[in-house]
Scaffold this active site. Sequence first.
Site, PDB file in Angstrom:
ATOM      1  N   ARG A 187      -1.144  -0.640  -8.485  1.00 51.54           N
ATOM      2  CA  ARG A 187      -2.435  -0.343  -8.214  1.00 51.54           C
ATOM      3  C   ARG A 187      -2.912   1.218  -8.373  1.00 51.54           C
ATOM      4  O   ARG A 187      -1.836   2.103  -7.577  1.00 51.54           O
ATOM      5  CB  ARG A 187      -2.822  -0.822  -6.666  1.00 51.54           C
ATOM      6  CG  ARG A 187      -4.182  -0.513  -6.144  1.00 51.54           C
ATOM      7  CD  ARG A 187      -4.441  -0.432  -4.910  1.00 51.54           C
ATOM      8  NE  ARG A 187      -4.504  -1.652  -4.175  1.00 51.54           N
ATOM      9  CZ  ARG A 187      -4.179  -1.801  -2.746  1.00 51.54           C
ATOM     10  NH1 ARG A 187      -3.580  -0.998  -2.296  1.00 51.54           N
ATOM     11  NH2 ARG A 187      -4.284  -3.166  -2.704  1.00 51.54           N
TER      12      ARG A 187
ATOM     13  N   ASP B 283       0.557  -1.114  -0.070  1.00 53.45           N
ATOM     14  CA  ASP B 283       0.093   0.010  -0.130  1.00 53.45           C
ATOM     15  C   ASP B 283       0.876   1.253  -0.085  1.00 53.45           C
ATOM     16  O   ASP B 283       2.054   1.355   0.460  1.00 53.45           O
ATOM     17  CB  ASP B 283      -0.864  -0.014   1.386  1.00 53.45           C
ATOM     18  CG  ASP B 283      -1.831  -0.892   1.243  1.00 53.45           C
ATOM     19  OD1 ASP B 283      -2.370  -1.447   0.228  1.00 53.45           O
ATOM     20  OD2 ASP B 283      -2.652  -1.167   2.314  1.00 53.45           O
TER      21      ASP B 283
HETATM   22  C1  LIG Z   1      -8.644  -1.506  -3.331  1.00 45.56           C
HETATM   23  C2  LIG Z   1      -8.193   0.056  -2.812  1.00 45.56           C
HETATM   24  C3  LIG Z   1      -6.903   0.180  -2.260  1.00 45.56           C
HETATM   25  C4  LIG Z   1      -6.517   1.427  -1.986  1.00 45.56           C
HETATM   26  N1  LIG Z   1      -5.425   1.575  -1.470  1.00 45.56           N
HETATM   27  C5  LIG Z   1      -4.888   2.684  -1.055  1.00 45.56           C
HETATM   28  C6  LIG Z   1      -3.351   3.011  -0.826  1.00 45.56           C
HETATM   29  O1  LIG Z   1      -2.595   2.172  -0.733  1.00 45.56           O
HETATM   30  N2  LIG Z   1      -3.065   4.278  -0.515  1.00 45.56           N
HETATM   31  C7  LIG Z   1      -4.036   5.465  -0.725  1.00 45.56           C
HETATM   32  O2  LIG Z   1      -3.674   6.481  -0.318  1.00 45.56           O
HETATM   33  N3  LIG Z   1      -5.318   5.202  -0.786  1.00 45.56           N
HETATM   34  C8  LIG Z   1      -5.752   4.048  -1.020  1.00 45.56           C
HETATM   35  N4  LIG Z   1      -7.030   3.582  -1.514  1.00 45.56           N
HETATM   36  C9  LIG Z   1      -8.035   4.764  -1.041  1.00 45.56           C
HETATM   37  C10 LIG Z   1      -8.007   5.715  -2.253  1.00 45.56           C
HETATM   38  O3  LIG Z   1      -7.021   6.597  -2.444  1.00 45.56           O
HETATM   39  C11 LIG Z   1      -9.571   6.776  -2.405  1.00 45.56           C
HETATM   40  O4  LIG Z   1      -9.321   7.391  -1.201  1.00 45.56           O
HETATM   41  C12 LIG Z   1     -10.848   5.880  -2.078  1.00 45.56           C
HETATM   42  O5  LIG Z   1     -10.782   4.935  -2.896  1.00 45.56           O
HETATM   43  C13 LIG Z   1     -11.915   6.998  -2.799  1.00 45.56           C
HETATM   44  O6  LIG Z   1     -11.795   7.502  -3.810  1.00 45.56           O
HETATM   45  P1  LIG Z   1     -12.566   6.995  -5.189  1.00 45.56           P
HETATM   46  O7  LIG Z   1     -11.543   6.433  -6.084  1.00 45.56           O
HETATM   47  O8  LIG Z   1     -13.486   5.610  -4.669  1.00 45.56           O
HETATM   48  O9  LIG Z   1     -13.301   8.116  -5.615  1.00 45.56           O
HETATM   49  P2  LIG Z   1     -14.340   9.189  -5.038  1.00 45.56           P
HETATM   50  O10 LIG Z   1     -14.373  10.194  -6.136  1.00 45.56           O
HETATM   51  O11 LIG Z   1     -13.580   9.697  -3.481  1.00 45.56           O
HETATM   52  O12 LIG Z   1     -15.656   8.498  -4.792  1.00 45.56           O
HETATM   53  C14 LIG Z   1     -16.368   8.009  -5.887  1.00 45.56           C
HETATM   54  C15 LIG Z   1     -17.598   7.567  -5.384  1.00 45.56           C
HETATM   55  O13 LIG Z   1     -17.244   6.318  -4.479  1.00 45.56           O
HETATM   56  C16 LIG Z   1     -18.107   6.204  -3.506  1.00 45.56           C
HETATM   57  N5  LIG Z   1     -17.171   6.242  -2.374  1.00 45.56           N
HETATM   58  C17 LIG Z   1     -15.828   6.509  -2.266  1.00 45.56           C
HETATM   59  N6  LIG Z   1     -15.147   6.492  -1.037  1.00 45.56           N
HETATM   60  C18 LIG Z   1     -16.256   5.915  -0.177  1.00 45.56           C
HETATM   61  C19 LIG Z   1     -16.387   5.760   1.075  1.00 45.56           C
HETATM   62  N7  LIG Z   1     -15.139   5.779   1.876  1.00 45.56           N
HETATM   63  N8  LIG Z   1     -17.627   5.319   1.889  1.00 45.56           N
HETATM   64  C20 LIG Z   1     -18.646   5.122   0.825  1.00 45.56           C
HETATM   65  N9  LIG Z   1     -18.663   5.585  -0.533  1.00 45.56           N
HETATM   66  C21 LIG Z   1     -17.472   5.913  -0.981  1.00 45.56           C
HETATM   67  C22 LIG Z   1     -19.188   7.339  -3.475  1.00 45.56           C
HETATM   68  O14 LIG Z   1     -20.131   6.757  -4.037  1.00 45.56           O
HETATM   69  C23 LIG Z   1     -18.520   8.175  -4.176  1.00 45.56           C
HETATM   70  O15 LIG Z   1     -19.587   9.035  -4.724  1.00 45.56           O
HETATM   71  C24 LIG Z   1      -7.532   2.605  -1.886  1.00 45.56           C
HETATM   72  C25 LIG Z   1      -8.854   2.032  -2.342  1.00 45.56           C
HETATM   73  C26 LIG Z   1      -9.006   1.071  -2.979  1.00 45.56           C
HETATM   74  C27 LIG Z   1     -10.525   0.899  -3.412  1.00 45.56           C
END
Ligand SMILES: Cc1cc2nc3c(=O)[nH]c(=O)nc-3n(C[C@H](O)[C@H](O)[C@H](O)COP(=O)(O)OP(=O)(O)OC[C@H]3O[C@@H](n4cnc5c(N)ncnc54)[C@H](O)[C@@H]3O)c2cc1C
Length: 308
Positions: free
Chosen positions: A180, A130
């Site tokens: 990723r 991560d």
């Molecule tokens: C498998 C995975 C691994 C990850 N690993 C890392 C990592 O190693 N380092 C890192 O910095 N970040 C990591 N993240 C988190 C990532 O950086 C984002 O903060 C997170 O995924 C929210 O962004 P989004 O791309 O979903 O889009 P956004 O624009 O934030 O959200 C799009 C839509 O997704 C839904 N959504 C998003 N977040 C949430 C939530 N918390 N609860 C409910 N609905 C939500 C909502 O419907 C929202 O409108 C990871 C995310 C995933 C999915």
Amino acid sequence: MSRTLLLELAKSPCLRRWITSNGAARRLAQRFVPGEDLALAIEAARRCNRAGMTVSLDHLGENVLNREDAECARMAYTGVLDRIAVSHLDANVSLKLTHLGLDLGDEFCMEQLRIVTQRAAALQNFVRVDMEGSAYTERTLGIVRQARTETDAVGAVIQAYLYRSEQDIRNLLSIGCRIRLVKGAYKEPSQIAFPRKRDVDANYFKLMRLLLPSGVYHALATHDPNMIDAAIRFAAERGIAKDKFEFQMLYGIRTDLQRRLVRDGYRVRVYIPFGRDWFPYLMRRLAERPANLFFFAKNLFRGTTEQE
Ligand SMILES: Cc1cc2nc3c(=O)[nH]c(=O)nc-3n(C[C@H](O)[C@H](O)[C@H](O)COP(=O)(O)OP(=O)(O)OC[C@H]3O[C@@H](n4cnc5c(N)ncnc54)[C@H](O)[C@@H]3O)c2cc1C
């Protein structure tokens, strides 16, 4: 309450003590973290596998302060890999280098990671490192690059909100490293990261277009339907087959979308965190979406476990 404040509160030991000892809060956290025990994570993983999705198991923990805790984390990870194998699960592991002692030195951390990646390689499995806050970006990528010289069983995470990410992707692609792509979950200053969401989204699109045609198996980790639709369109235009990449989403978030993608023939991996150290993970999930915070706060004070 702003995202910044929540991410700051994630560092508060008092709030951590209060939340983690509160029964209602623990039950509410189960929306994002199926439980504190590996057995509960394995059950959740099995349900995902049955629904046609693969899994990445994350034994929660970060910023350990002594070698003993880092070694315990490392043993927990090799244990998870063994358990995945004996349970015949389609799952890999995700870990944070500060859980394996990055704050205690790169060399020590590399030794811990090497033991985990060697076990993964022996079991034909995979370790995803991560990405944490920007204070660790350079060192994390350095350690992943070093680990990649020893095994292919390890991959990196790149955050679209950082200006440096395009160059980091080019460097990682030159060594064939699996990536990723995420938007980024930490609070970063505008000197190093796009402050506006629309710029982060635009960069995510751009980086996705670099990754998909690279011939390496990458992961697009997002719940954002716009990003997902754009990736699907782009892959179709370029003739990139559905099994040449995967979507990844977090446990408990947009399960409807996870299922729809599986129905449409895409690969989906669910990130399942488990363990006692769930407080900072929960705070990042609350910070990502104000509705989560309101739901959590409302039910915490009511002491209920009603579902959203
Ligand atoms: C498998 C995975 C691994 C990850 N690993 C890392 C990592 O190693 N380092 C890192 O910095 N970040 C990591 N993240 C988190 C990532 O950086 C984002 O903060 C997170 O995924 C929210 O962004 P989004 O791309 O979903 O889009 P956004 O624009 O934030 O959200 C799009 C839509 O997704 C839904 N959504 C998003 N977040 C949430 C939530 N918390 N609860 C409910 N609905 C939500 C909502 O419907 C929202 O409108 C990871 C995310 C995933 C999915």
